[in-house]
Design a protein around this motif. Structure first.
Motif, PDB file in Angstrom:
ATOM      1  N   HIS A 294      14.150  24.730  17.769  1.00 19.36           N
ATOM      2  CA  HIS A 294      16.460  24.362  17.928  1.00 19.36           C
ATOM      3  C   HIS A 294      16.065  25.202  19.073  1.00 19.36           C
ATOM      4  O   HIS A 294      16.417  26.438  19.526  1.00 19.36           O
ATOM      5  N   VAL A 295      17.025  24.375  19.784  1.00 20.88           N
ATOM      6  CA  VAL A 295      17.433  24.772  21.719  1.00 20.88           C
ATOM      7  C   VAL A 295      19.372  25.089  21.693  1.00 20.88           C
ATOM      8  O   VAL A 295      19.779  23.942  20.754  1.00 20.88           O
ATOM      9  N   LEU A 296      19.678  26.131  21.545  1.00 20.30           N
ATOM     10  CA  LEU A 296      21.185  26.395  20.988  1.00 20.30           C
ATOM     11  C   LEU A 296      21.906  26.551  22.236  1.00 20.30           C
ATOM     12  O   LEU A 296      21.283  27.667  23.142  1.00 20.30           O
ATOM     13  N   GLU A 297      23.385  26.376  22.568  1.00 17.17           N
ATOM     14  CA  GLU A 297      24.182  25.968  22.939  1.00 17.17           C
ATOM     15  C   GLU A 297      25.095  26.628  22.359  1.00 17.17           C
ATOM     16  O   GLU A 297      25.977  26.731  21.367  1.00 17.17           O
ATOM     17  N   ILE A 298      25.949  28.281  22.897  1.00 24.83           N
ATOM     18  CA  ILE A 298      26.888  28.882  22.486  1.00 24.83           C
ATOM     19  C   ILE A 298      28.080  29.382  23.738  1.00 24.83           C
ATOM     20  O   ILE A 298      27.557  29.169  24.809  1.00 24.83           O
ATOM     21  N   GLU A 299      28.895  28.778  22.630  1.00 26.78           N
ATOM     22  CA  GLU A 299      30.229  28.622  23.371  1.00 26.78           C
ATOM     23  C   GLU A 299      31.563  29.277  22.293  1.00 26.78           C
ATOM     24  O   GLU A 299      31.479  29.004  20.929  1.00 26.78           O
ATOM     25  N   GLY A 300      32.432  30.111  22.898  1.00 22.75           N
ATOM     26  CA  GLY A 300      32.980  31.207  22.101  1.00 22.75           C
ATOM     27  C   GLY A 300      33.123  31.181  20.895  1.00 22.75           C
ATOM     28  O   GLY A 300      33.345  31.448  20.196  1.00 22.75           O
ATOM     29  N   GLY A 301      31.603  32.444  21.205  1.00 23.87           N
ATOM     30  CA  GLY A 301      31.376  33.202  20.293  1.00 23.87           C
ATOM     31  C   GLY A 301      30.267  32.242  18.401  1.00 23.87           C
ATOM     32  O   GLY A 301      30.021  33.460  18.322  1.00 23.87           O
ATOM     33  N   LYS A 302      30.704  31.048  18.895  1.00 21.04           N
ATOM     34  CA  LYS A 302      30.204  29.910  17.632  1.00 21.04           C
ATOM     35  C   LYS A 302      28.638  29.178  18.625  1.00 21.04           C
ATOM     36  O   LYS A 302      29.106  29.519  19.420  1.00 21.04           O
ATOM     37  N   VAL A 303      27.806  28.565  17.839  1.00 21.12           N
ATOM     38  CA  VAL A 303      27.274  27.410  18.388  1.00 21.12           C
ATOM     39  C   VAL A 303      27.038  26.519  18.154  1.00 21.12           C
ATOM     40  O   VAL A 303      28.133  25.789  16.818  1.00 21.12           O
ATOM     41  N   ALA A 304      27.514  25.773  19.376  1.00 21.74           N
ATOM     42  CA  ALA A 304      27.677  25.116  19.235  1.00 21.74           C
ATOM     43  C   ALA A 304      27.117  23.636  19.922  1.00 21.74           C
ATOM     44  O   ALA A 304      27.815  21.906  19.625  1.00 21.74           O
ATOM     45  N   HIS A 305      26.382  23.496  20.025  1.00 21.77           N
ATOM     46  CA  HIS A 305      25.038  22.283  19.705  1.00 21.77           C
ATOM     47  C   HIS A 305      23.664  23.274  19.407  1.00 21.77           C
ATOM     48  O   HIS A 305      23.468  23.875  19.843  1.00 21.77           O
ATOM     49  N   ILE A 306      23.168  21.932  18.935  1.00 22.50           N
ATOM     50  CA  ILE A 306      21.966  21.777  18.205  1.00 22.50           C
ATOM     51  C   ILE A 306      20.996  21.420  18.914  1.00 22.50           C
ATOM     52  O   ILE A 306      20.953  19.774  18.091  1.00 22.50           O
ATOM     53  N   SER A 307      19.939  21.617  19.217  1.00 25.66           N
ATOM     54  CA  SER A 307      18.781  20.788  20.152  1.00 25.66           C
ATOM     55  C   SER A 307      17.604  20.515  19.038  1.00 25.66           C
ATOM     56  O   SER A 307      16.647  22.131  19.581  1.00 25.66           O
TER      57      SER A 307
END
Length: 327
Positions: A294-307
Motif C-alpha cells: 500500500h503506497v500512501l500519499e499524505i496531505e495536510g496531516g491525513k492520508v489522501a490516497h492509497i495505491s
C-alpha cells in the motif's frame, strides 16, 4: 583501452555495476515497471559487455551506459500500450461492493511500484535523494507513460537527471533543436495532466500519523482507520480496475469485501518516494502470506490516497525483495 568487464556477465567489472541502481531508476521511469526495468538493466549490462570493443573511451562510461539503456527501453516500448493506474481509466469511482471486482487486467497493464532502495542510493546527497524521490512518485511515473518514448527519454534526462541539451542530443543521435522541441512538448503534456506532485518531506506529525495508521490496520479498527483518511481520500487496487473515493466508502470496503484482511501483519517501508505498508494476510492453515503493498500519499496531516498493489499469485513481494511470508 582498459577493459571494463572481466568475462561472463556475472563477473562484470565493479565500474560497470556501480551504475546499476541509477540505471534501474532511469529505466523504471521510462517503462513504469520495476520488473521491466530490472530486465532492461540486465540487457544493458549484457550489451555493454558485448560492445566493449566499440567503446574506446570516446565518452564517459556513464554516458555510454545511458545510451545503451535508452535504446533498450525504446526497443521494449516499441508497439507497447502505455501502462496506467486504475484512476486514469475510469472517470467515476466504483461502489464499495464485491461486484466492483469484476474488471481485472494483467499486471502488464498497470504502472507497478518500486521500492526506494531499488533506485535511490541510501548514502547519496540529500538534495539529489529528494529529487529522485519526487521523480518516482506514482502520479509522475503514470504521467510519463502518456509521453511518446523519445519525449519521455528527453524529459527524464533533461529535467530529472539534469543533462545538458547537447548531451541528450548526442545520446539520441539528434539535434539540440529537436531535443528542446521535444522537451517543450513533453512539459506541455505533463502540465495538462497535472502529473508533478509537490515535493515534500515527512515531519514528526506525519510519522505519528503513520504509526497510528499502522496500529489501526493491524488491529483492524476501521473506525480509527477511517479517521486518519481525508474525507475525499481515494484508493485503487491493481490488478482490478475499480477505485474508491471517500473515507466512508474505503471503510465500508474494508468491513465488507476486504474483511478477510483482519488479523494481517504489516510493516512500514518506502516505495515510489513515499511511505508504504507491506501487508501479509492470514493464510488458511496458519501463518501470513503476502497480500498488498500500500503506497500512501499524505496531505495536510491525513492520508489522501492509497495505491494498493495486490500480490495475487504474481510474486510481487518476492520480485521486490520483500519477505515471502510470516509464520
Amino acid at each position: 583501452m582498459t577493459s571494463v568487464a572481466l568475462g561472463p556477465t556475472d563477473q562484470l567489472d565493479p565500474r560497470l555495476l556501480e551504475h546499476r541502481r541509477e540505471l534501474t531508476g532511469y529505466c523504471y521511469r521510462m517503462l513504469g515497471s520495476s520488473f521491466d526495468a530490472e530486465d532492461a538493466v540486465q540487457e544493458t549490462m549484457v550489451r555493454a559487455w558485448r560492445g566493449l570493443a566499440d567503446f574506446e573511451g570516446r565518452s564517459a562510461l556513464r554516458s555510454w551506459l545511458y545510451r545503451i539503456a535508452t535504446n533498450v527501453c525504446l526497443d521494449q516500448l516499441n508497439g507497447r500500450q502505455r501502462r496506467a493506474l486504475p484512476m486514469d481509466l475510469a472517470g467515476n469511482p466504483y461502489p464499495p461492493v464485491e461486484a466492483s471486482l469484476a474488471g481485472r487486467r494483467p499486471m502488464t497493464a498497470w504502472v507497478e511500484p518500486v521500492l526506494d532502495r531499488q533506485v535511490i542510493a541510501e548514502d547519496g546527497d540529500p538534495a539529489e535523494q529528494a529529487v529522485a524521490r519526487e521523480s518516482i512518485r506514482l502520479a509522475f511515473v503514470a504521467a510519463l507513460q502518456h509521453l511518446p518514448p523519445r519525449q519521455r527519454a528527453v524529459l527524464i534526462l533533461r529535467e530529472v537527471l539534469r543533462w545538458k541539451a547537447e548531451e541528450v542530443a548526442t545520446l539520441l543521435d539528434t539535434t539540440v533543436a529537436s531535443v528542446n522541441s521535444a522537451l517543450q512538448r513533453a512539459r506541455a503534456t505533463l502540465a495538462d495532466l497535472d502529473g508533478r506532485p509537490a515535493p515534500r518531506t515527512l515531519d514528526d506529525e506525519d510519522r505519528e500519523l503513520l504509526a497510528r495508521y499502522l496500529d489501526a490496520f493491524e488491529r483492524y479498527d476501521i473506525e480509527a482507520f477511517v479517521k486518519l483518511l481525508h474525507e475525499d481520500a481515494t484508493q485503487h487496487m491493481p490488478p482490478f480496475e475499480m477505485w474508491l473515493r471517500g473515507a466512508r466508502d474505503i471503510g465500508t470496503w474494508m468491513q465488507g469485501p476486504g474483511a478477510e484482511c483482519a488479523g494481517s501483519r504489516v510493516f512500514l517501508t518506502s516505495a515510489n518516494g513515499t511511505p508504504a505498508l507491506a501487508q501479509y494476510r492470514p493464510r488458511a492453515g496458519g501463518g501470513h502470506e503476502p497480500w498488498g503493498l500500500h503506497v500512501l500519499e499524505i496531505e495536510g496531516g491525513k492520508v489522501a490516497h492509497i495505491s494498493s498493489f495486490l500480490d495475487l499469485g504474481t510474486g510481487l513481494f518476492v520480485k521486490l525483495g520483500l519477505p515471502a511470508g510470516f509464520d
